[in-house]
Design an enzyme around this catalytic site. Structure first.
Site: not given
Ligand code: AMP
Length: 139
Positions: A29, A98
């Site tokens: 991320d 996700h």
């Protein structure tokens, strides 16, 4: 509608890749809330988990525990959360399915507000009947 994750899947923008197979991509991320914060996405382009095909869901399920183990091994964390947001009200910003894998340590990780109520018996009956009807083979 195209998302930033489409651009990653199409190779138009780079990511810090952790894992890839025919159906799944995992990468770090870009705005981690803990060291090692990793995203796992299906290559199938669907906004929400409820829209995902059985095949894409199975492909994610097959590798998700393995990716969690890799995140733990790389960071030294022993606790973690798997977070999966659906819809803007539920904090979903990128409209491509996700899973967040987020190590939880003394200094970082997911903060959770968990306003537990009390399950009502009548409502439980209504809910289980309604859900079962949708989950029937032809539902
Ligand atoms: P969500 O709120 O569940 O939609 O989370 C979307 C996540 O995607 C956020 O944690 C972002 O930091 C992350 N993100 C957005 N753009 C990128 C990118 N280009 N590479 C990696 N992570 C990203």
């Amino acid at each position: 509608m195209s998302t930033i994750f489409d651009k990653i899947l199409d190779g138009e923008i780079l990511c810090h890749k952790v894992y890839e197979d025919d159906h799944v991509l995992a990468f770090l991320d870009i705005g981690p809330i803990a060291d090692g914060h990793t995203l796992v996405i299906p290559k199938e382009r669907k906004a929400q988990l409820d829209q995902l095909s059985d095949e894409a869901a199975a492909a994610i399920g097959r590798v998700l525990p393995r990716i969690c183990r890799a995140v733990l091994a790389a960071t030294g964390a022993s606790a973690y959360n798997v977070l999966q947001n659906n819809g803007g009200m539920a904090h979903q910003v990128v409209k491509h399915v996700h899973f967040h894998v987020i190590p939880k340590t003394a200094i970082g990780g997911l903060g959770i507000n968990w306003p537990a109520g009390q399950l009502d018996g009548e409502r439980a009956k209504e809910l289980t009947e309604a859900m079962s009807a949708h989950l029937a083979p032809n539902g």
